[in-house]
Structures are given as C-alpha cells and as structure tokens.
Design an enzyme around this catalytic site. Sequence first.
Site, mmCIF file in Angstrom:
data_model
loop_
_atom_site.group_PDB
_atom_site.id
_atom_site.type_symbol
_atom_site.label_atom_id
_atom_site.label_comp_id
_atom_site.label_asym_id
_atom_site.label_seq_id
_atom_site.Cartn_x
_atom_site.Cartn_y
_atom_site.Cartn_z
ATOM 1 N N LYS A 182 -31.736 21.428 7.828
ATOM 2 C CA LYS A 182 -30.881 21.727 9.118
ATOM 3 C C LYS A 182 -29.549 20.823 8.850
ATOM 4 C CE LYS A 182 -29.501 20.819 13.427
ATOM 5 N NZ LYS A 182 -28.486 19.840 13.819
ATOM 6 N N GLY A 239 -31.087 9.122 10.632
ATOM 7 C CA GLY A 239 -30.540 9.350 11.813
ATOM 8 C C GLY A 239 -30.794 8.043 12.500
ATOM 9 N N SER A 240 -30.350 8.590 14.021
ATOM 10 C CA SER A 240 -30.645 7.520 15.099
ATOM 11 C C SER A 240 -32.063 7.224 15.405
ATOM 12 C CB SER A 240 -29.908 7.878 16.340
ATOM 13 O OG SER A 240 -30.467 9.073 16.966
ATOM 14 N N GLY A 243 -32.838 9.907 18.257
ATOM 15 C CA GLY A 243 -33.273 11.330 17.746
ATOM 16 C C GLY A 243 -34.560 11.295 16.688
ATOM 17 N N GLY A 244 -34.519 10.133 15.955
ATOM 18 C CA GLY A 244 -35.668 10.298 14.885
ATOM 19 C C GLY A 244 -37.031 9.953 15.585
ATOM 20 N N GLU A 263 -35.596 7.618 8.628
ATOM 21 C CA GLU A 263 -34.953 6.486 8.353
ATOM 22 C C GLU A 263 -34.374 6.038 9.704
ATOM 23 O OE1 GLU A 263 -30.937 4.796 6.804
ATOM 24 O OE2 GLU A 263 -32.149 5.799 5.284
ATOM 25 N N CYS A 300 -26.202 2.545 7.017
ATOM 26 C CA CYS A 300 -27.521 2.116 7.670
ATOM 27 C C CYS A 300 -27.562 0.769 7.155
ATOM 28 C CB CYS A 300 -28.512 3.114 7.176
ATOM 29 S SG CYS A 300 -28.560 3.589 5.340
ATOM 30 N N GLU A 387 -29.540 -2.025 17.180
ATOM 31 C CA GLU A 387 -28.308 -1.536 16.416
ATOM 32 C C GLU A 387 -27.125 -0.857 17.221
ATOM 33 O OE1 GLU A 387 -27.765 1.148 12.369
ATOM 34 O OE2 GLU A 387 -29.044 2.029 14.026
#
Length: 503
Positions: A182, A239-240, A243-244, A263, A300, A387
Amino acid sequence: MTHIPHGRHLIAGEWTCSAATFASAPAQGPAHRFARGDAALVDRAVRAAEAAFAEFGWTERETRAAFLEAVAEEIEARGSQITEIAQQETGLPAARLEGERGRTTGQLRLFAGHIRKGDYLDRRHDPALPDRRPVPRPDIRLMQRPIGPVAVFGASNFPLAFSVAGGDTASALAAGCPVVVKGHPAHPGTGEIVAEAFHAAIARSGMPAGVFSMIHGDSPEVGAALVTHPLIRAVGFTGSTRGGKALFDLCAARPEPIPFFGELGSINPVFLLPGALAARPEALAQGWAASLTMGAGQFCTNPGLVVVESGPAADAFLHAARAALETVAPQVMLTEGIAAAYDSGAARLAAEAQVLLPGCAQERRASPVLLAATAEEFLARPALGEEVFGPLGLVVTVPEAGEMPGFAQHLQGQLTVTLHMEQDDTDLARRLLPVLERKAGRVLANGWPTGVEVCDAMVHGGPFPASTNFGATSVGTMAIRRFLRPVCYQNLPAALLPQDLAG
C-alpha cells in the site's frame, strides 16, 4: 529524463486505473493525480499473490537472490528520476535521497547474500533411531518456510528505504513471500517509479506476475481491506501509533488473526551520566541538537528525551543546547499533515513543561522546540512521554544521578536508549543497563541513535509502543524471521522434502 507520473496501480503485472483519483501534495513542483485503490483492487492483488506463492514460495534461494539483485539494478537505472520526483514530493534534499536510495539497493543485496548462505533456514535433523527402546524414534527434520502473501505499508518519512522497496518488502521477498504494497500518499510518484523497477525486474527474472503489486490510496479503506483479507498472512508497517494500533486491532480481530509487525512511536531517551555531563556539556548539547534536528526531526530514532542530574553541569548543557537549536533554520516537513501534527503536539507538551525555546511549523516548515521538566513533573504528566514527530526535545532533570534507574523503570517501550558516559560512570551505567535493555531494542553508548545501520546484528524494534512485536526487527537480516515459520517433516521420503532440506 523527467518522469511524468501515470498515476496507476501495479497489480499482478498490469498497470491499472481507477475511476476515483486523488491529487498529490508536493512540497514543490506540480501536483499529479493518482488512482485511488479500493477493496476490489486489493482482492485482485492478494489473490494474484496467493497464486504466485504456489511457485515463488518454492523457488531456489539463488533464484530469489538474483531477483532481489535485479530489483536493485532497476532502481539504480532510474536513480535520477527517483531523486527528482522524491525531492518534489517530500522536500528532502538530493543528497539525503541519494543516500537513502543506496541504502535501499544495499539492503536488497544484503538479503540476497543472506539467503544464499542459507543459515536463516535453521535446518535441524534428528536421524531415526529404529532400535531405540522402548519406542523407536522416527526421522525428524525441521526448517523455516515462507508464510505466504505479506502486506506492506509504505512509510511517510522514508520514501525509499521503508517504502515500496524497503526492508519489509526485501525481507518478505527473500523469505519467499509475495508482497502487496500500500503506497504512501505523501510520495506516490516516487512509489510509482520504484514499482516500475519491480515490474521490469519481474519480467527479466521470469518471476510470476503476482509476486509484487502496489496499490495507491489516500484513505483508510485500502489499508483496512488489505490487513483483513483472508489470504494475507502478515503485515509490515512503519508509521504513527494511532494508525498502527488501528491496523493491529484489525489483524487481531480477524477470524484467523495474523501477526502485525508495526513500528510505532518512540522518544528514544538519552541518559547523560554525571562524568560525561561534567566533562563535555557543550559537545553533548551540540551533538544532541544535530541529531534532534536531522531531517526536521522526522526519524523514528529521533532522541526526543534527555535525562540529566540537576546542577551546574545540567544548566550548562541546557544553555548550550538552546544556543545550538537557535541556529537551526526552519526545515520543510514531509507533509502538511505532519507539520500540523508537530505544531499541535508541541503546543500540547509546552502547556505541561517549561518552554526554553518556542518553535512551530508554518507553511510546512518546522523550527525546533526545547522544553524542560523535572522527573516528578514528567511522571505526573503522561503527555510529556508522548512522541511528537519533529525537532522537539525535552530535558528532564533528576535530583540525583542515582535516581536514574528508578526513573527509567517508568519509561514506555522504545526503539533506542542511549548512555553518554565516562569511565567513572561505569557503576551507574551497570545499574541502568538491566532496566534499559528491557525498555528498548537497541542500547547505545556515547553516540546518537539517528542513523540505523543495515547489518546482521541490528535490531530496529522494541517493547510496545515502539513496536507491536518486541522480538522482531524491521532492519537487518534478522527481519526475514518475521515472514517464516518452522515446519517439521517426519519420515518424509527424500523426494518430498524441500530441496534445502534433502540429503
């Protein structure tokens, strides 16, 4: 030659349009329109991947290694086009993108070499003992086998090394798993050119067309359809946290749950031990400022938290850090959304801490923020441990250095933790280490965590929320383990055993 995006998906060897489209939002240069994926296109790509697995999952290691090398060569052949459009889309400088392209092709070649060696197969053989009493032992063999089609999500902050041809894709293909990517809407044109490199490599290597597909999308629909498709066997995501976690929950809620290798968020604490802080406060401040603001803080492994013992040396460090950060010019952030999130996150943390250097994101450009708090304030205000993606740094003071291990116990899972120390800090470091190694996947001494070496020994992962699988890594050759599972073969005739296990 300038690349003008055609805006289509690559699905099982065919460039495919969609009725719905979305526009890119480049940092500079013209916007382009791209096809918007949907569940039907996801289904088509995943079914093609499952069909390809029947062949690709049983290819010889040398065949897969040569394919990975062909992908690397095709990416290099498009190097100038990739740099040009990636600069437009992300605002990253050419030198950074060229270095990232080298890392991308380098890790493809690294995995090619890794599977040629064969050690990752973890082959084991317990020969039959027909005369054993009271019960004979059968012939038992074990090896690692690929799991099937893998879904990969391109990351916003690394348009190459963690994206279409990034480490998740490279390690899954090396394992023998077809991949459906994606693409990230922040750099769809860059993803398209890399997909073209895959298309060419598949043709020249004779791979089944469904071994790689890429679908564009700027909404959650494509991602949700991908992770819930019953033929997808695992997911790689960078990603965030928000979202993750949403995708992780979808994977867990499936009728047949699958592993989600995500991650997510990390503030990567740095502990400045008393000897180091007294010996070199200015040098530490300058090094931290450089690491904190590298790439507008969009790494990250950005070291967002520094822990020091209060006192004159801490004051000198804070003074020097502020002076160093004041000289950093505003930098372009990857997307308008990331810039807005940085601005709001900085404001949220500033309300909970002492502001030593205010900063903001205006017109997609971010300037550094420096905050300070006591350990007591940090522990009482959970927002300070969140974060903020960008060049925001928080310095936390503990009353005495001996309290650092106790403070560290309260930290969440991290990708990295760092110790800066001198020889006379060894005893304190020894007390800290048992705590820190339970908090992170990588522990550093006298360095900075930005910059992740791609090698056999690297771990890029950590306890939640740094990642969703504390025993995995998304960087380094051990990443291949995520897409393998052990299979035991008992008394199978040699003719039926996998080629790598026979003999």
